[in-house]
Motif scaffolding. Structure first.
Motif, PDB file in Angstrom:
ATOM      1  N   UNK A  75     -26.350   1.761 -34.310  1.00 17.10           N
ATOM      2  CA  UNK A  75     -25.610   2.649 -33.403  1.00 17.10           C
ATOM      3  C   UNK A  75     -25.133   3.920 -34.097  1.00 17.10           C
ATOM      4  N   UNK A  76     -25.147   3.942 -35.428  1.00 12.27           N
ATOM      5  CA  UNK A  76     -24.776   5.173 -36.119  1.00 12.27           C
ATOM      6  C   UNK A  76     -25.899   6.203 -36.063  1.00 12.27           C
ATOM      7  N   UNK A  77     -27.108   5.769 -35.734  1.00  6.18           N
ATOM      8  CA  UNK A  77     -28.259   6.675 -35.716  1.00  6.18           C
ATOM      9  C   UNK A  77     -28.761   7.035 -34.328  1.00  6.18           C
ATOM     10  N   UNK A  78     -28.288   6.328 -33.307  1.00  7.72           N
ATOM     11  CA  UNK A  78     -28.781   6.555 -31.943  1.00  7.72           C
ATOM     12  C   UNK A  78     -27.608   6.730 -30.990  1.00  7.72           C
ATOM     13  N   UNK A  79     -27.715   7.682 -30.093  1.00 12.88           N
ATOM     14  CA  UNK A  79     -26.671   7.951 -29.112  1.00 12.88           C
ATOM     15  C   UNK A  79     -26.626   6.802 -28.116  1.00 12.88           C
ATOM     16  N   UNK A  80     -25.499   6.122 -28.070  1.00 15.78           N
ATOM     17  CA  UNK A  80     -25.354   4.873 -27.317  1.00 15.78           C
ATOM     18  C   UNK A  80     -25.703   5.007 -25.845  1.00 15.78           C
ATOM     19  N   UNK A  81     -25.223   6.044 -25.180  1.00 15.70           N
ATOM     20  CA  UNK A  81     -25.409   6.143 -23.733  1.00 15.70           C
ATOM     21  C   UNK A  81     -26.855   6.450 -23.363  1.00 15.70           C
ATOM     22  N   UNK A  82     -27.570   7.163 -24.222  1.00 19.18           N
ATOM     23  CA  UNK A  82     -29.009   7.370 -24.004  1.00 19.18           C
ATOM     24  C   UNK A  82     -29.750   6.043 -24.111  1.00 19.18           C
ATOM     25  N   UNK A  83     -29.385   5.262 -25.115  1.00 19.57           N
ATOM     26  CA  UNK A  83     -30.003   3.943 -25.310  1.00 19.57           C
ATOM     27  C   UNK A  83     -29.747   3.061 -24.089  1.00 19.57           C
ATOM     28  N   UNK A  84     -28.511   3.043 -23.624  1.00 16.24           N
ATOM     29  CA  UNK A  84     -28.168   2.207 -22.471  1.00 16.24           C
ATOM     30  C   UNK A  84     -28.893   2.660 -21.209  1.00 16.24           C
ATOM     31  N   UNK A 100     -24.548   6.504 -13.462  1.00 15.11           N
ATOM     32  CA  UNK A 100     -23.086   6.489 -13.318  1.00 15.11           C
ATOM     33  C   UNK A 100     -22.527   5.074 -13.438  1.00 15.11           C
ATOM     34  N   UNK A 101     -23.259   4.061 -12.961  1.00 17.18           N
ATOM     35  CA  UNK A 101     -22.810   2.679 -13.126  1.00 17.18           C
ATOM     36  C   UNK A 101     -22.853   2.281 -14.599  1.00 17.18           C
ATOM     37  N   UNK A 102     -23.881   2.696 -15.315  1.00 14.66           N
ATOM     38  CA  UNK A 102     -23.975   2.418 -16.758  1.00 14.66           C
ATOM     39  C   UNK A 102     -22.820   3.091 -17.488  1.00 14.66           C
ATOM     40  N   UNK A 103     -22.490   4.318 -17.091  1.00 13.66           N
ATOM     41  CA  UNK A 103     -21.371   5.033 -17.713  1.00 13.66           C
ATOM     42  C   UNK A 103     -20.037   4.330 -17.467  1.00 13.66           C
ATOM     43  N   UNK A 104     -19.981   3.419 -16.503  1.00 15.71           N
ATOM     44  CA  UNK A 104     -18.760   2.705 -16.157  1.00 15.71           C
ATOM     45  C   UNK A 104     -18.608   1.390 -16.927  1.00 15.71           C
ATOM     46  N   UNK A 105     -19.557   1.051 -17.798  1.00 13.77           N
ATOM     47  CA  UNK A 105     -19.447  -0.176 -18.598  1.00 13.77           C
ATOM     48  C   UNK A 105     -18.260  -0.074 -19.557  1.00 13.77           C
ATOM     49  N   UNK A 106     -17.641  -1.207 -19.839  1.00 14.24           N
ATOM     50  CA  UNK A 106     -16.542  -1.197 -20.797  1.00 14.24           C
ATOM     51  C   UNK A 106     -17.090  -1.073 -22.225  1.00 14.24           C
TER      52      UNK A 106
END
Length: 133
Positions: A75-84, A100-106
């Motif tokens: 996760x230090x090398x890849x942008x988390x939200x793009x991966x998700x 937008x639903x993915x962006x709402x994950x805890x």
């Protein structure tokens, strides 16, 4: 060779689950570049002293161990939200899988699932090292 159809289910607390897919080389590259931009912006915000502090930390044994552990985390090398966004294909929730639903994950779920996607998508560490030798 191709990533289409390579999926896996991540079991979460409470019987919930998220189905993930293996990311393509292009998607990994995009997520890596997004993370580089994110880190570059952060470094510009803090100024040049940050890099000097990181270099000093690498020389201190305890700090070097912490830096090495962070370096081992994909996760230090890849942008988390793009991966998700690229890696989530379905979930047990009634909500439709959308950006937008993915962006709402805890936080905990987003980290767990992003790491699972990267584990599925990246070659094992020793295989990657051989390829770079």
């Amino acid at each position: 060779m191709f990533v289409t159809g390579v999926t896996e289910r991540v079991e979460l607390d409470g019987g919930e689950w998220i189905e993930i897919r293996k990311l393509s080389a292009k998607q990994l590259s995009n997520a890596g570049r997004a993370r580089e931009r994110e880190v570059g912006e952060l470094l510009r915000t803090f100024g040049g002293d940050v890099m000097a502090s990181v270099q000093r930390a690498r020389q201190d044994a305890a700090a070097a161990a912490a830096v090495a552990a962070a370096d081992d985390d994909p996760l230090t090398s890849y942008e988390r939200w793009s991966v998700l966004r690229d890696g989530i294909v379905a979930w047990s929730s009634d909500r439709k899988v959308t950006a937008s639903a993915i962006d709402d994950l805890d936080e905990a779920t987003s980290v767990t699932v992003a790491r699972a996607i990267l584990t599925l998508s990246l070659p094992p560490r020793d295989e990657a090292a051989r390829g770079n030798a």
